[in-house]
Design an enzyme around this catalytic site. Sequence first.
Site, PDB file in Angstrom:
ATOM      1  N   HIS A 195      32.471  66.368  32.333  1.00 36.88           N
ATOM      2  CA  HIS A 195      31.985  64.981  32.368  1.00 36.88           C
ATOM      3  C   HIS A 195      30.972  64.772  33.476  1.00 36.88           C
ATOM      4  O   HIS A 195      30.097  63.929  33.375  1.00 36.88           O
ATOM      5  CB  HIS A 195      33.155  64.006  32.451  1.00 36.88           C
ATOM      6  CG  HIS A 195      33.853  63.908  31.139  1.00 36.88           C
ATOM      7  ND1 HIS A 195      34.997  64.609  30.849  1.00 36.88           N
ATOM      8  CD2 HIS A 195      33.504  63.262  30.011  1.00 36.88           C
ATOM      9  CE1 HIS A 195      35.333  64.368  29.606  1.00 36.88           C
ATOM     10  NE2 HIS A 195      34.459  63.551  29.073  1.00 36.88           N
ATOM     11  N   CYS A 229      29.141  63.096  18.269  1.00 32.77           N
ATOM     12  CA  CYS A 229      28.772  62.396  19.512  1.00 32.77           C
ATOM     13  C   CYS A 229      28.955  63.299  20.734  1.00 32.77           C
ATOM     14  O   CYS A 229      28.773  62.862  21.859  1.00 32.77           O
ATOM     15  CB  CYS A 229      29.569  61.107  19.667  1.00 32.77           C
ATOM     16  SG  CYS A 229      31.338  61.370  19.756  1.00 32.77           S
TER      17      CYS A 229
END
Length: 593
Positions: free
Chosen positions: A212, A525
């Site tokens: 992330h 995505c």
Amino acid sequence: MANPNIDGISKTSFSIHGVGVSSGIAIGHAHLVSNALREVVHYQLQQYAIAEEVARFEQAVITVKTELEAIRKQLPKSAPAELGAFIATHLMMLADKSLSEVPKNIILKEQCNAEWAIKLQMDDIVDQFEQIEDEYLRERKQDVVQVVERVIKVLLGHPNQAPNIKNSQSSNKEQESAIILVAHDISPADAIQFKQHQFAAFITDVGGVTSHTAILARSLNIPSIVALQRARDLVRDGELIIVDGGMGVVIVNPSPEILAEYKLRQEEWELEQQKLKRIKSNKAITMDGTPIALFANIEVPEDVDAVKASGATGIGLYRSEFLFMNRREMPDEEEQFIAYKTVVEAMNDLEVTIRTLDLGADKQMNPETVSNCANPALGLRAVRYCLSEPQIFHTQFRALLRASHFGQLKILVPMLCTLAELRQTKLLLERAKISLRKENIPFDENIALGGMIEIPAAAINANAFARELDFLSIGTNDLIQYTLAIDRTDDAVAHLYNPLHPSVLHLISLTLQAGAKLGKTVSICGEMAGDTKLTKLLLGMGLRHFSMHPSNLLSVKQQVLQSDVNKLSVAARKILNNDEIEKIELLVNKMNH
Ligand code: PEP
Ligand code: MG
């Protein structure tokens, strides 16, 4: 190799290689993100040096106080409400005798250096906090640690706040003042705070391509490299460095020739970016007339500007968990509602898909909250966590439903693995709807509910999920992690993380087929959607909805405009029938050229 650098002092030039996660070239000066507590050195003082050491400590406390007060004054309006209170607490702690006076006594008594003294005192305070039964109060020890860390950073000579610069790459003069963040590691929670600053580049020792932190680095739209192993140790504060995000190379103290070469490359790269802007308002249609939807991913409402600038079809993934980070308490329904409504309204009538809370693994609410389970990526995260805390889920559903009244909002549920989870989720969504109806609060009665396919078990069972959901979205970042058993945050196995593994392609294909069979939209995505090397392959496999960082969107559109899906589907079939990564890679290269 020694180079006469700008200041005339000979400096050794060297390069470090890592994994590029965001393209572009940056030239600027290193700003080391301090890991102050680890850097504390211990030394004994001579009697004559004690008074000076006490004065040094006092000065550091004053500096930190000034810093904290400045931060409090400059907090942006969009900052979470708790941040102000948080800083006030730090100021209070700093003013407390236990931190501002006791270390001085330690210096006097033990004749030790100031960093060591305050660290000793911190350990003592932390021990006392550990004894407290109340969990909330016990957690306040982290505030003490953070305040002490600030003081130590000042003592060590690391400035806390990197100076803000306007546009890191716009002119030579500004280039010289461009700042490149060099860190051992940056948690997603820290990285999100960097969005307020404009750094020229971002490099870290650890991290994988789809960690992330890397995703956030990409969303900052600046060159970024992870997995550099020892950059934080090798680079010194203020050194001139070149970051080539595309190649994953950092050059420290470049020679004048290398510097000139990279300035040229940088200009060329920027020119390319400018050219890409020309296709912003072109429709994304392939050469044979197939329309392709290009959506954007966002982390915070402020990202909407970048989405609009990219000409995206809408937002395909809003990672709502970032609203829950860097804070002690969950945002309440009202705060969530305002954030979701802001995005939905800002996008006018374009679709906005908001993902429900995907906390866990590397995305903790608080940077200090380290998960104590052995395999956090396999633990109580995402929908599993929300189902175990139904009140949190209920609050989020109510906020999402309320926001749905103001535009085109869709709900996306992460990490689904079983139909039972999906059905429980639907039940909770229904309960939230009932509660709103009772209160006569309007919402979109036909709101679409989608599920993320990011666990192999869900991809294999995609038919069942497609039957029970309105749409599917493939989270390739996690799908690859779980299919290949490779921790996406671990740089040691980053080289094995390969989206072209035949099993990964097979699972994506299964999901696309399930959607096609049941007439449900399937999008991707994960980071694969924004990788231009994969656009043609994905088009050939049948993907028509892509969602990616706004910064990737125009390059992907360029690929779409040059594609012929009829031809690509023949080539993709051949690739899917192949079971060797190397051959697949060759075929994909061929497809791209
Ligand atoms: C994914 O896993 O691909 C995804 C889009 O979700 P995240 O990266 O937030 O886990
Ligand atoms: Mg995921």
